[in-house]
Design an enzyme around this catalytic site. Structure first.
Site, PDB file in Angstrom:
ATOM      1  CB  SER A  15      11.769 -41.019  22.287  1.00 18.96           C
ATOM      2  OG  SER A  15      12.472 -41.967  23.027  1.00 18.96           O
TER       3      SER A  15
ATOM      4  CG  ASP B  62       1.031 -60.713  36.779  1.00 16.21           C
ATOM      5  OD1 ASP B  62       1.906 -59.818  36.927  1.00 16.21           O
ATOM      6  OD2 ASP B  62       0.121 -60.890  37.599  1.00 16.21           O
TER       7      ASP B  62
ATOM      8  CG  HIS C 207      16.453 -40.946  20.491  1.00 20.23           C
ATOM      9  ND1 HIS C 207      15.840 -42.051  19.927  1.00 20.23           N
ATOM     10  CD2 HIS C 207      15.682 -40.593  21.546  1.00 20.23           C
ATOM     11  CE1 HIS C 207      14.762 -42.350  20.616  1.00 20.23           C
ATOM     12  NE2 HIS C 207      14.637 -41.476  21.596  1.00 20.23           N
TER      13      HIS C 207
END
Length: 425
Positions: free
Chosen positions: A144, A346, A399
């Site tokens: 994952s 940023d 998953h």
């Protein structure tokens, strides 16, 4: 530094603790501890074995606490020393929790949390490789979020790697939280449809339960109010096996809101064991200019089927929302910091697209076609842009497919067929 040596059935264990910079760009500044657990077959403890670093899912994931040698771990121990890293901020690696955050202002907390992303985790791993494990190249197995870490590792320090195995976790190398959630909401809706197909009577169960919770006076054992949207967040389990069945049995005993139901809801929704999973969930997509800006919440507002008063009630997935940091006791101390992280525009870039395109470290990735958390389409786009990468696309698993014995075996076989990994140095 080795702090303990002991034996768990089938493996000898060494615990390692190292001090590393909080900020790797400021080596002389504050430090934190990073913990890693080394496992080896006792019969091969004196052998010169290559190392395999397991990169746990997350964010905010600590390494597994093994109790035996089943699954991928037993396979890996046949030929490797296995290194289980507690990612910084988790487990025994200077864990971050509400007490940590309560001692910081919102600005200090946001600055602190920004040092617990993939770039810093990879720097920690490289420090362990070069100082604790002899400096030889090692291979990685990323589950994952461990796949996100893998691509950051290949971008920043490919010289440390022999081969990389990824299970359900190739991220987009042009990170965009809004695009991630545009793709995952329809997948979550499909998982809900499958749940109600299997258990149609629970459409009435959840409607009745949601109507009761909407009155606003149902308390969890820790004193938090159990809201409809908190109940909906339990759908995060639909991406794992047997998530549908776990939800069924939870709802099966929900009438009258007995203690057993409320205690289970608390355990599944408090984030007490991994608060960084919630706090950093959207920040893993921050890379370069642009704010994540609570992308999951913004996308949810475009899907009225997920409204609290919609019927059948739809459960949500791996999405974190601003309200969680108000309604969930364990997460409240993170509130000011995560608001600032959501507004930050940023972020340092996590991936080097040129270096990834030219990559020569063998990569084998299992892509789960119906993955609810990491979109298979984005994973395949990434695989096409990372050199020397093979994919195995399958809908056999959810998953958490790494728990099946066949997954790691298949990934290692893919690399062997292409000549094996790069020789360790």
């Amino acid at each position: 530094m080795i702090t303990a040596t002991y034996v768990i059935p089938g493996m000898r264990v060494r615990d390692h603790v190292e001090r590393v910079p909080l900020d790797w760009s400021d080596p002389g500044g504050p430090t934190i501890e990073v913990f890693a657990r080394e496992l080896v077959d006792p019969a091969r403890d004196r052998d010169d074995l290559p190392c395999l670093l397991f990169l746990q899912g997350g964010p905010g994931g600590k390494g597994p606490r093994p109790v035996g040698t089943s699954g991928w771990l037993g396979q890996a121990l046949q030929n490797h020393r296995v290194v289980l890293l507690d990612q910084r901020g988790t487990g025994r690696s200077s864990r971050i929790d509400g007490r940590t955050m309560s001692a910081l202002t919102a600005e200090q907390g946001a600055a602190y949390l920004a040092h617990f992303r993939a770039d810093s985790i990879v720097a920690d791993a490289e420090h362990l490789r070069t100082t604790v494990f002899g400096g030889r190249r090692w291979s990685t197995l990323g589950q994952s979020y461990g796949g996100f870490l893998t691509l950051t590792y290949l971008s920043r320090a490919p010289q440390g790697l022999t081969a990389c195995y990824v299970a359900g976790g190739l991220p987009s190398i042009d990170p965009d939280a809004a695009e991630v959630y545009r793709r995952t909401y329809p997948r979550v809706a499909a998982k809900n449809a499958e749940f109600y197909r299997r258990y149609p009577h629970h459409a009435e169960t959840t409607a009745r339960l949601a109507d009761r919770l909407a009155e606003g006076d149902v308390l969890l054992p820790d004193g938090d109010v159990l809201t409809v949207r908190r109940l909906q967040s339990l759908g995060i389990d639909f991406g794992m096996k047997p998530g549908y069945e776990r939800m069924h049995w939870l709802l099966d005993e929900s009438d009258g809101l007995p203690d057993t139901f409320l205690h289970q809801v608390l355990a599944r929704s408090s984030y007490a064991d991994n608060p960084l999973f919630a706090a950093l969930q959207e920040s893993i997509y921050g890379s370069g200019p642009g704010a994540t800006a609570w992308a999951a919440q913004a996308e949810r507002e475009r899907h009225p089927a997920f409204a609290e008063d919609a019927r059948p009630l739809l459960f949500t997935g791996e999405m974190m929302y601003p309200w969680m940091f108000e309604e969930i006791r364990v997460l409240r101390p993170f509130r000011g910091a995560v608001e600032l992280l959501a507004a930050r525009d940023d972020w340092p870039p996590l991936y080097d697209t040129d270096r990834l395109a030219a990559n020569d470290v063998p990569v084998a990735a299992a892509v789960y076609f119906d993955d609810m958390y990491v979109d298979s389409g984005l994973q395949l786009q990434t695989a096409a842009r990372v050199g020397n990468t093979q994919t195995w696309v399958t809908n056999e698993y959810e998953h958490d497919g790494i728990g099946d014995d066949r997954v790691f075996a298949r990934l290692t076989e893919l690399v062997r067929r292409q000549g094996g990994g790069i020789t360790g140095e």
